[in-house]
Write an enzyme that holds these catalytic residues in place. Structure first.
Site, PDB file in Angstrom:
ATOM      1  N   ASN A   9       0.883  -1.168   0.000  1.00 16.04           N
ATOM      2  CA  ASN A   9       0.000   0.000   0.000  1.00 16.04           C
ATOM      3  C   ASN A   9       0.918   1.215   0.000  1.00 16.04           C
ATOM      4  O   ASN A   9       1.505   1.553   1.025  1.00 16.04           O
ATOM      5  CB  ASN A   9      -0.895  -0.015   1.243  1.00 16.04           C
ATOM      6  CG  ASN A   9      -1.694   1.274   1.375  1.00 16.04           C
ATOM      7  OD1 ASN A   9      -1.773   2.066   0.441  1.00 16.04           O
ATOM      8  ND2 ASN A   9      -2.285   1.488   2.550  1.00 16.04           N
ATOM      9  N   TRP A  10       1.021   1.844  -1.157  1.00 19.28           N
ATOM     10  CA  TRP A  10       1.966   2.969  -1.275  1.00 19.28           C
ATOM     11  C   TRP A  10       1.468   4.223  -0.575  1.00 19.28           C
ATOM     12  O   TRP A  10       2.222   5.199  -0.459  1.00 19.28           O
ATOM     13  CB  TRP A  10       2.225   3.267  -2.756  1.00 19.28           C
ATOM     14  CG  TRP A  10       3.180   2.310  -3.406  1.00 19.28           C
ATOM     15  CD1 TRP A  10       3.908   1.321  -2.796  1.00 19.28           C
ATOM     16  CD2 TRP A  10       3.524   2.269  -4.800  1.00 19.28           C
ATOM     17  NE1 TRP A  10       4.688   0.667  -3.720  1.00 19.28           N
ATOM     18  CE2 TRP A  10       4.470   1.227  -4.961  1.00 19.28           C
ATOM     19  CE3 TRP A  10       3.140   3.003  -5.913  1.00 19.28           C
ATOM     20  CZ2 TRP A  10       5.026   0.913  -6.203  1.00 19.28           C
ATOM     21  CZ3 TRP A  10       3.694   2.687  -7.147  1.00 19.28           C
ATOM     22  CH2 TRP A  10       4.624   1.656  -7.290  1.00 19.28           C
ATOM     23  N   LYS A  11       0.220   4.243  -0.171  1.00 15.45           N
ATOM     24  CA  LYS A  11      -0.349   5.452   0.456  1.00 15.45           C
ATOM     25  C   LYS A  11      -0.098   6.641  -0.479  1.00 15.45           C
ATOM     26  O   LYS A  11      -0.142   6.469  -1.689  1.00 15.45           O
ATOM     27  CB  LYS A  11       0.217   5.642   1.866  1.00 15.45           C
ATOM     28  CG  LYS A  11       0.048   4.348   2.687  1.00 15.45           C
ATOM     29  CD  LYS A  11       0.284   4.500   4.159  1.00 15.45           C
ATOM     30  CE  LYS A  11       0.026   3.158   4.841  1.00 15.45           C
ATOM     31  NZ  LYS A  11       0.113   3.216   6.283  1.00 15.45           N
ATOM     32  N   HIS A  95      -9.270   1.579   5.203  1.00 14.41           N
ATOM     33  CA  HIS A  95      -7.977   1.685   5.888  1.00 14.41           C
ATOM     34  C   HIS A  95      -8.135   2.619   7.094  1.00 14.41           C
ATOM     35  O   HIS A  95      -8.909   3.588   7.045  1.00 14.41           O
ATOM     36  CB  HIS A  95      -6.921   2.230   4.920  1.00 14.41           C
ATOM     37  CG  HIS A  95      -5.541   2.119   5.465  1.00 14.41           C
ATOM     38  ND1 HIS A  95      -5.041   3.032   6.381  1.00 14.41           N
ATOM     39  CD2 HIS A  95      -4.578   1.204   5.269  1.00 14.41           C
ATOM     40  CE1 HIS A  95      -3.813   2.669   6.706  1.00 14.41           C
ATOM     41  NE2 HIS A  95      -3.501   1.557   6.046  1.00 14.41           N
ATOM     42  N   GLU A  97      -6.420   4.949   8.111  1.00 15.63           N
ATOM     43  CA  GLU A  97      -6.172   6.367   7.790  1.00 15.63           C
ATOM     44  C   GLU A  97      -7.418   6.995   7.176  1.00 15.63           C
ATOM     45  O   GLU A  97      -7.704   8.173   7.405  1.00 15.63           O
ATOM     46  CB  GLU A  97      -4.946   6.480   6.863  1.00 15.63           C
ATOM     47  CG  GLU A  97      -3.664   6.195   7.643  1.00 15.63           C
ATOM     48  CD  GLU A  97      -2.537   5.586   6.836  1.00 15.63           C
ATOM     49  OE1 GLU A  97      -2.571   5.638   5.596  1.00 15.63           O
ATOM     50  OE2 GLU A  97      -1.609   5.030   7.467  1.00 15.63           O
ATOM     51  N   GLU A 167      -5.071  -4.659  10.823  1.00 14.75           N
ATOM     52  CA  GLU A 167      -4.008  -3.688  11.022  1.00 14.75           C
ATOM     53  C   GLU A 167      -4.205  -2.974  12.356  1.00 14.75           C
ATOM     54  O   GLU A 167      -5.021  -2.039  12.453  1.00 14.75           O
ATOM     55  CB  GLU A 167      -4.039  -2.639   9.911  1.00 14.75           C
ATOM     56  CG  GLU A 167      -3.837  -3.221   8.525  1.00 14.75           C
ATOM     57  CD  GLU A 167      -3.239  -2.189   7.581  1.00 14.75           C
ATOM     58  OE1 GLU A 167      -2.279  -2.548   6.892  1.00 14.75           O
ATOM     59  OE2 GLU A 167      -3.701  -1.038   7.552  1.00 14.75           O
ATOM     60  N   GLY A 173       3.194   2.200  10.656  1.00 13.04           N
ATOM     61  CA  GLY A 173       4.189   3.244  10.438  1.00 13.04           C
ATOM     62  C   GLY A 173       4.972   3.609  11.683  1.00 13.04           C
ATOM     63  O   GLY A 173       5.670   4.617  11.713  1.00 13.04           O
ATOM     64  N   SER A 213       3.879  -2.301  10.131  1.00 14.93           N
ATOM     65  CA  SER A 213       5.334  -2.466  10.228  1.00 14.93           C
ATOM     66  C   SER A 213       5.799  -3.870   9.846  1.00 14.93           C
ATOM     67  O   SER A 213       6.731  -4.404  10.452  1.00 14.93           O
ATOM     68  CB  SER A 213       5.838  -2.067  11.617  1.00 14.93           C
ATOM     69  OG  SER A 213       5.505  -0.706  11.881  1.00 14.93           O
ATOM     70  N   GLY A 234       2.953  -0.998   4.135  1.00 15.00           N
ATOM     71  CA  GLY A 234       3.143   0.392   3.744  1.00 15.00           C
ATOM     72  C   GLY A 234       4.601   0.676   3.426  1.00 15.00           C
ATOM     73  O   GLY A 234       5.090   0.408   2.321  1.00 15.00           O
ATOM     74  N   GLY A 235       5.323   1.194   4.402  1.00 18.28           N
ATOM     75  CA  GLY A 235       6.698   1.674   4.213  1.00 18.28           C
ATOM     76  C   GLY A 235       7.614   0.705   3.472  1.00 18.28           C
ATOM     77  O   GLY A 235       8.349   1.102   2.552  1.00 18.28           O
TER      78      GLY A 235
END
Ligand SMILES: O=C[C@H](O)COP(=O)(O)O
Length: 251
Positions: A9-11, A95, A97, A167, A173, A213, A234-235
């Site tokens: 998930n590149w956000k 998500h 966010e 999640e 993150g 993470s 993500g990251g």
């Protein structure tokens, strides 16, 4: 047998040139898609570049959000129909966010999941608790409420095709991964919730990802858990090397 699914998930990161460069770097190194499904969820503005670059490869294009309407006066929103027309296969829905910053409710998540299916794609439905909820011992109740609301009105066949991403918000993150035992406990609880809402066959077929993470150094241990069928990352999905290490966790 559930096929593992690792989704980046590149956000709100990457532009079309960076998207093309990333795909060029990974496309010939991805694992056999019969063993692991490799997915990238790009920002809406990068979807065309992602789909074009991933053509003739096993990389599966995904989006990070969609509106629950196909078209109309919804300024700034992304149509699920257009995403499907472009070649998107999965859409992340709910998500944390989006729930947190954009106030998406369980009802919105349910409507979006239905719109994703109505347009021939599959939702990756995110659920998870805050640190306060975990500390108050509310994780399981909260997560099963989210799952039940998200699946409301979906058929058993649809539930077998979708993906649930667990999640924990406190692990996103932050570098704080849930331990594999903590992640497994909640993923097992999600499967039990699906079994109660539908039946054991449906629960056994539904894929459940862990997100928060996930990195090359912990993916193996997390994926070794019986109820964890994948990762929503993500990251660590932003660099080709790291994404390749994640999708090749079985090697
Ligand atoms: O959708 C992905 C998750 O929010 C996890 O992000 P992270 O891997 O950067 O913690």
């Amino acid at each position: 047998m559930r096929k593992p699914i690792i989704a980046g998930n590149w956000k709100m990161n990457m532009n079309p040139d960076e998207t093309r460069a990333f795909v060029a770097a990974v496309k010939n190194e991805l694992p056999d898609p019969s063993k692991v499904e490799s997915v990238i969820a790009a920002p809406a503005v990068d979807i065309t570049a992602l789909v074009d670059a991933a053509k003739d490869s096993v990389l599966v294009p995904a989006a990070q959000n969609a509106n629950d309407h196909e078209s109309g006066a919804y300024t700034g929103e992304t149509s699920p129909k257009v995403l499907a027309d472009l070649g998107v296969k999965y859409v992340i829905v709910g998500h944390s966010e989006r729930r947190g910053y954009y106030h998406e409710t369980n009802e919105d998540v349910n409507k979006k999941a239905k719109a994703v299916f109505a347009n021939g794609m599959k939702p990756i439905i995110c659920v998870g608790e805050s640190l306060e909820q975990r500390e108050a011992g509310e994780t399981e109740d909260w997560v099963s409420t989210q799952v039940e609301a998200a699946l409301n009105g979906l058929s058993a066949d649809q539930v077998q095709q979708l993906v649930i991403a667990y999640e924990p918000i406190w692990a996103i993150g932050t570098g704080k991964t849930a331990t594999s035992d903590q992640a497994e406990e909640v993923c097992r609880h999600i499967r039990e919730t699906i079994a109660k809402l539908y039946d054991q066959t449906t629960a056994d077929a539904t894929r459940i990802q862990y997100g928060g993470s996930m990195k090359p150094n912990n993916v193996k241990e997390l994926m070794a858990q019986p109820d964890i069928d994948g990762g929503l990352v993500g990251g660590a999905s932003l660099q080709p090397d790291s994404f390749l290490q994640l999708v090749h966790y079985q090697d």
